[in-house]
Design a protein around this motif. Structure first.
Motif, mmCIF file in Angstrom:
data_model
loop_
_atom_site.group_PDB
_atom_site.id
_atom_site.type_symbol
_atom_site.label_atom_id
_atom_site.label_comp_id
_atom_site.label_asym_id
_atom_site.label_seq_id
_atom_site.Cartn_x
_atom_site.Cartn_y
_atom_site.Cartn_z
ATOM 1 N N THR A 3 20.566 21.056 17.014
ATOM 2 C CA THR A 3 21.972 21.429 17.087
ATOM 3 C C THR A 3 22.725 20.913 15.864
ATOM 4 O OG1 THR A 3 22.558 19.436 18.309
ATOM 5 C CG2 THR A 3 22.010 21.389 19.612
ATOM 6 N N ILE A 4 23.879 21.534 15.598
ATOM 7 C CA ILE A 4 24.790 21.087 14.557
ATOM 8 C C ILE A 4 26.207 21.092 15.122
ATOM 9 C CG2 ILE A 4 23.383 21.843 12.609
ATOM 10 C CD1 ILE A 4 25.164 24.335 12.413
ATOM 11 N N VAL A 5 27.117 20.416 14.434
ATOM 12 C CA VAL A 5 28.522 20.365 14.852
ATOM 13 C C VAL A 5 29.349 21.148 13.838
ATOM 14 C CG1 VAL A 5 30.501 18.860 15.260
ATOM 15 C CG2 VAL A 5 28.219 18.118 15.934
ATOM 16 N N VAL A 16 29.373 22.229 19.456
ATOM 17 C CA VAL A 16 27.981 21.834 19.259
ATOM 18 C C VAL A 16 27.182 23.118 19.415
ATOM 19 C CG1 VAL A 16 26.075 20.399 20.074
ATOM 20 C CG2 VAL A 16 28.425 19.536 20.198
ATOM 21 N N ILE A 17 26.494 23.501 18.341
ATOM 22 C CA ILE A 17 25.856 24.820 18.276
ATOM 23 C C ILE A 17 24.353 24.662 18.089
ATOM 24 C CG2 ILE A 17 25.754 26.958 16.931
ATOM 25 C CD1 ILE A 17 28.654 26.331 16.091
ATOM 26 N N GLY A 18 23.594 25.429 18.880
ATOM 27 C CA GLY A 18 22.148 25.449 18.724
ATOM 28 C C GLY A 18 21.766 26.245 17.489
ATOM 29 N N THR A 19 20.725 25.803 16.772
ATOM 30 C CA THR A 19 20.324 26.459 15.525
ATOM 31 C C THR A 19 19.057 27.301 15.666
ATOM 32 O OG1 THR A 19 19.064 24.516 14.828
ATOM 33 C CG2 THR A 19 21.360 24.651 14.117
ATOM 34 N N GLU A 20 18.383 27.219 16.796
ATOM 35 C CA GLU A 20 17.131 27.949 16.972
ATOM 36 C C GLU A 20 17.402 29.374 17.446
ATOM 37 O OE1 GLU A 20 14.816 25.584 19.637
ATOM 38 O OE2 GLU A 20 14.713 23.906 18.231
ATOM 39 N N LEU A 21 16.720 30.327 16.839
ATOM 40 C CA LEU A 21 16.872 31.722 17.239
ATOM 41 C C LEU A 21 16.391 31.920 18.668
ATOM 42 C CD1 LEU A 21 15.665 33.615 14.058
ATOM 43 C CD2 LEU A 21 17.996 33.363 14.887
ATOM 44 N N GLY A 22 17.115 32.703 19.439
ATOM 45 C CA GLY A 22 16.756 32.987 20.816
ATOM 46 C C GLY A 22 17.264 31.966 21.810
ATOM 47 N N GLY A 23 17.800 30.866 21.333
ATOM 48 C CA GLY A 23 18.338 29.834 22.211
ATOM 49 C C GLY A 23 19.817 30.050 22.455
ATOM 50 N N LYS A 24 20.373 29.215 23.309
ATOM 51 C CA LYS A 24 21.803 29.297 23.577
ATOM 52 C C LYS A 24 22.559 28.880 22.323
ATOM 53 C CE LYS A 24 25.354 27.949 26.800
ATOM 54 N NZ LYS A 24 25.717 27.275 28.012
ATOM 55 N N TYR A 25 23.552 29.669 21.914
ATOM 56 C CA TYR A 25 24.258 29.420 20.661
ATOM 57 C C TYR A 25 25.235 28.248 20.783
ATOM 58 C CZ TYR A 25 27.094 30.224 16.514
ATOM 59 O OH TYR A 25 27.757 30.070 15.340
ATOM 60 N N LYS A 26 26.184 28.313 21.701
ATOM 61 C CA LYS A 26 27.189 27.259 21.844
ATOM 62 C C LYS A 26 26.798 26.359 23.016
ATOM 63 C CE LYS A 26 31.397 28.529 21.127
ATOM 64 N NZ LYS A 26 32.748 29.063 21.288
ATOM 65 N N ILE A 27 26.470 25.120 22.715
ATOM 66 C CA ILE A 27 26.017 24.169 23.717
ATOM 67 C C ILE A 27 27.202 23.463 24.380
ATOM 68 C CG2 ILE A 27 24.567 22.137 24.122
ATOM 69 C CD1 ILE A 27 23.031 24.641 23.097
ATOM 70 N N ALA A 28 28.174 23.031 23.564
ATOM 71 C CA ALA A 28 29.323 22.295 24.093
ATOM 72 C C ALA A 28 30.548 22.526 23.214
ATOM 73 C CB ALA A 28 29.013 20.807 24.142
#
Length: 63
Positions: A3-5, A16-28
């Motif tokens: 993840t990145i901020v 907080v954003i997920g960086t992996e393709l196919g995963g959930k984009y916005k985590i928090a």
């Protein structure tokens, strides 16, 4: 999960954003309050950033 901020483009919040393709984009979403007082606003923004970075760090920890 990696993840990145990033700062929100439309709201006063850190994402907080997920960086992996196919995963959930916005985590928090970590919002902060906009005030007239610049010192208080800076403090709120920095505190929200610290919280978002902590959340991101928790997701980036390897087990």
């Amino acid at each position: 999960m990696k993840t990145i901020v990033k700062h929100s483009k439309s709201k006063s919040a850190w994402n907080v954003i997920g960086t992996e393709l196919g995963g959930k984009y916005k985590i928090a979403v970590v919002p902060y309050i906009q005030t007239e007082d610049e010192i208080t606003q800076t403090k709120e923004k920095n505190e929200a950033l610290e919280h978002a970075e902590f959340i991101s760090k928790c997701f980036n920890e390897k087990k």
